[in-house]
Design a protein around this motif. Structure first.
Motif, PDB file in Angstrom:
ATOM      1  N   VAL A   6      -5.389 -19.427  -4.070  1.00 29.87           N
ATOM      2  CA  VAL A   6      -4.551 -19.378  -2.867  1.00 29.87           C
ATOM      3  C   VAL A   6      -3.353 -18.455  -3.104  1.00 29.87           C
ATOM      4  N   ALA A   7      -2.738 -18.520  -4.261  1.00 31.66           N
ATOM      5  CA  ALA A   7      -1.587 -17.675  -4.567  1.00 31.66           C
ATOM      6  C   ALA A   7      -1.990 -16.199  -4.564  1.00 31.66           C
ATOM      7  N   VAL A   8      -3.129 -15.873  -5.156  1.00 29.54           N
ATOM      8  CA  VAL A   8      -3.600 -14.492  -5.180  1.00 29.54           C
ATOM      9  C   VAL A   8      -3.932 -14.029  -3.763  1.00 29.54           C
ATOM     10  N   ALA A   9      -4.554 -14.870  -2.963  1.00 24.71           N
ATOM     11  CA  ALA A   9      -4.899 -14.516  -1.586  1.00 24.71           C
ATOM     12  C   ALA A   9      -3.638 -14.252  -0.771  1.00 24.71           C
ATOM     13  N   VAL A  10      -2.603 -15.070  -0.953  1.00 27.77           N
ATOM     14  CA  VAL A  10      -1.343 -14.867  -0.236  1.00 27.77           C
ATOM     15  C   VAL A  10      -0.701 -13.560  -0.664  1.00 27.77           C
ATOM     16  N   LEU A  11      -0.674 -13.274  -1.949  1.00 24.01           N
ATOM     17  CA  LEU A  11      -0.107 -12.015  -2.427  1.00 24.01           C
ATOM     18  C   LEU A  11      -0.860 -10.804  -1.877  1.00 24.01           C
ATOM     19  N   VAL A  12      -2.184 -10.886  -1.811  1.00 27.62           N
ATOM     20  CA  VAL A  12      -2.979  -9.787  -1.263  1.00 27.62           C
ATOM     21  C   VAL A  12      -2.658  -9.594   0.211  1.00 27.62           C
ATOM     22  N   LEU A  13      -2.546 -10.668   0.976  1.00 24.09           N
ATOM     23  CA  LEU A  13      -2.219 -10.570   2.399  1.00 24.09           C
ATOM     24  C   LEU A  13      -0.822 -10.003   2.622  1.00 24.09           C
ATOM     25  N   VAL A  14       0.136 -10.410   1.798  1.00 24.25           N
ATOM     26  CA  VAL A  14       1.499  -9.877   1.908  1.00 24.25           C
ATOM     27  C   VAL A  14       1.499  -8.383   1.585  1.00 24.25           C
ATOM     28  N   ALA A  15       0.796  -7.995   0.534  1.00 25.80           N
ATOM     29  CA  ALA A  15       0.727  -6.578   0.165  1.00 25.80           C
ATOM     30  C   ALA A  15       0.067  -5.763   1.280  1.00 25.80           C
ATOM     31  N   LEU A  16      -0.982  -6.296   1.872  1.00 22.36           N
ATOM     32  CA  LEU A  16      -1.657  -5.612   2.972  1.00 22.36           C
ATOM     33  C   LEU A  16      -0.728  -5.481   4.180  1.00 22.36           C
ATOM     34  N   GLY A  17       0.029  -6.516   4.483  1.00 23.29           N
ATOM     35  CA  GLY A  17       0.984  -6.463   5.595  1.00 23.29           C
ATOM     36  C   GLY A  17       2.072  -5.429   5.364  1.00 23.29           C
ATOM     37  N   VAL A  18       2.586  -5.364   4.151  1.00 25.38           N
ATOM     38  CA  VAL A  18       3.615  -4.368   3.828  1.00 25.38           C
ATOM     39  C   VAL A  18       3.029  -2.968   3.938  1.00 25.38           C
ATOM     40  N   TYR A  19       1.828  -2.777   3.436  1.00 23.95           N
ATOM     41  CA  TYR A  19       1.168  -1.471   3.518  1.00 23.95           C
ATOM     42  C   TYR A  19       0.987  -1.045   4.973  1.00 23.95           C
ATOM     43  N   LEU A  20       0.509  -1.938   5.808  1.00 24.67           N
ATOM     44  CA  LEU A  20       0.311  -1.614   7.222  1.00 24.67           C
ATOM     45  C   LEU A  20       1.636  -1.316   7.912  1.00 24.67           C
ATOM     46  N   ALA A  21       2.664  -2.070   7.623  1.00 21.79           N
ATOM     47  CA  ALA A  21       3.965  -1.835   8.244  1.00 21.79           C
ATOM     48  C   ALA A  21       4.525  -0.478   7.861  1.00 21.79           C
ATOM     49  N   VAL A  22       4.418  -0.114   6.605  1.00 19.29           N
ATOM     50  CA  VAL A  22       4.913   1.189   6.145  1.00 19.29           C
ATOM     51  C   VAL A  22       4.097   2.311   6.769  1.00 19.29           C
ATOM     52  N   THR A  23       2.791   2.166   6.822  1.00 17.71           N
ATOM     53  CA  THR A  23       1.922   3.193   7.388  1.00 17.71           C
ATOM     54  C   THR A  23       2.211   3.407   8.870  1.00 17.71           C
ATOM     55  N   VAL A  24       2.336   2.334   9.622  1.00 15.94           N
ATOM     56  CA  VAL A  24       2.597   2.442  11.059  1.00 15.94           C
ATOM     57  C   VAL A  24       3.970   3.047  11.313  1.00 15.94           C
ATOM     58  N   SER A  25       4.981   2.603  10.586  1.00 11.04           N
ATOM     59  CA  SER A  25       6.322   3.149  10.816  1.00 11.04           C
ATOM     60  C   SER A  25       6.396   4.623  10.422  1.00 11.04           C
ATOM     61  N   ALA A  26       5.666   5.026   9.395  1.00 11.24           N
ATOM     62  CA  ALA A  26       5.649   6.441   9.007  1.00 11.24           C
ATOM     63  C   ALA A  26       4.948   7.275  10.071  1.00 11.24           C
ATOM     64  N   SER A  27       3.882   6.747  10.654  1.00 12.17           N
ATOM     65  CA  SER A  27       3.158   7.469  11.694  1.00 12.17           C
ATOM     66  C   SER A  27       4.004   7.632  12.949  1.00 12.17           C
ATOM     67  N   VAL A  28       4.693   6.586  13.335  1.00 15.14           N
ATOM     68  CA  VAL A  28       5.538   6.641  14.528  1.00 15.14           C
ATOM     69  C   VAL A  28       6.720   7.563  14.283  1.00 15.14           C
ATOM     70  N   GLY A  29       7.331   7.489  13.121  1.00 16.19           N
ATOM     71  CA  GLY A  29       8.472   8.328  12.796  1.00 16.19           C
ATOM     72  C   GLY A  29       8.101   9.790  12.680  1.00 16.19           C
ATOM     73  N   ALA A  30       6.908  10.084  12.212  1.00 15.89           N
ATOM     74  CA  ALA A  30       6.479  11.475  12.057  1.00 15.89           C
ATOM     75  C   ALA A  30       6.358  12.165  13.406  1.00 15.89           C
ATOM     76  N   GLY A  31       6.017  11.438  14.438  1.00 19.98           N
ATOM     77  CA  GLY A  31       5.884  12.022  15.759  1.00 19.98           C
ATOM     78  C   GLY A  31       7.217  12.473  16.332  1.00 19.98           C
ATOM     79  N   ARG A  32       8.292  11.821  15.955  1.00 18.83           N
ATOM     80  CA  ARG A  32       9.608  12.147  16.491  1.00 18.83           C
ATOM     81  C   ARG A  32      10.402  13.085  15.589  1.00 18.83           C
TER      82      ARG A  32
END
Length: 71
Positions: A6-32
């Protein structure tokens, strides 16, 4: 063992969420960040002169003389 899974699964989900947040914000920021090449500012007087000539309100000679005067 289950607690570790469970601890490893939570860490993987948190890492995936951080990765997605950074990717989306970089994509949106690059357009402007870079709007691309900018057009030079339009000289309103010369634009009006071109329009008057195009509409036939003034002749070629007057257009050319006024164009020289504006430059």
């Amino acid at each position: 063992m289950t607690g570790l899974f469970v601890a490893v699964a939570v860490l993987v989900l948190v890492a995936l969420g951080v990765y997605l947040a950074v990717t989306v914000s970089a994509s949106v920021g690059a357009g402007r960040a870079d709007p691309g090449p900018r057009r030079p500012p339009v000289d309103r007087a010369q634009e009006e002169l071109r329009l008057r000539y195009a509409r036939g309100e003034i002749g070629r000679e007057e257009y050319l003389q006024r164009k020289i005067d504006l430059e």
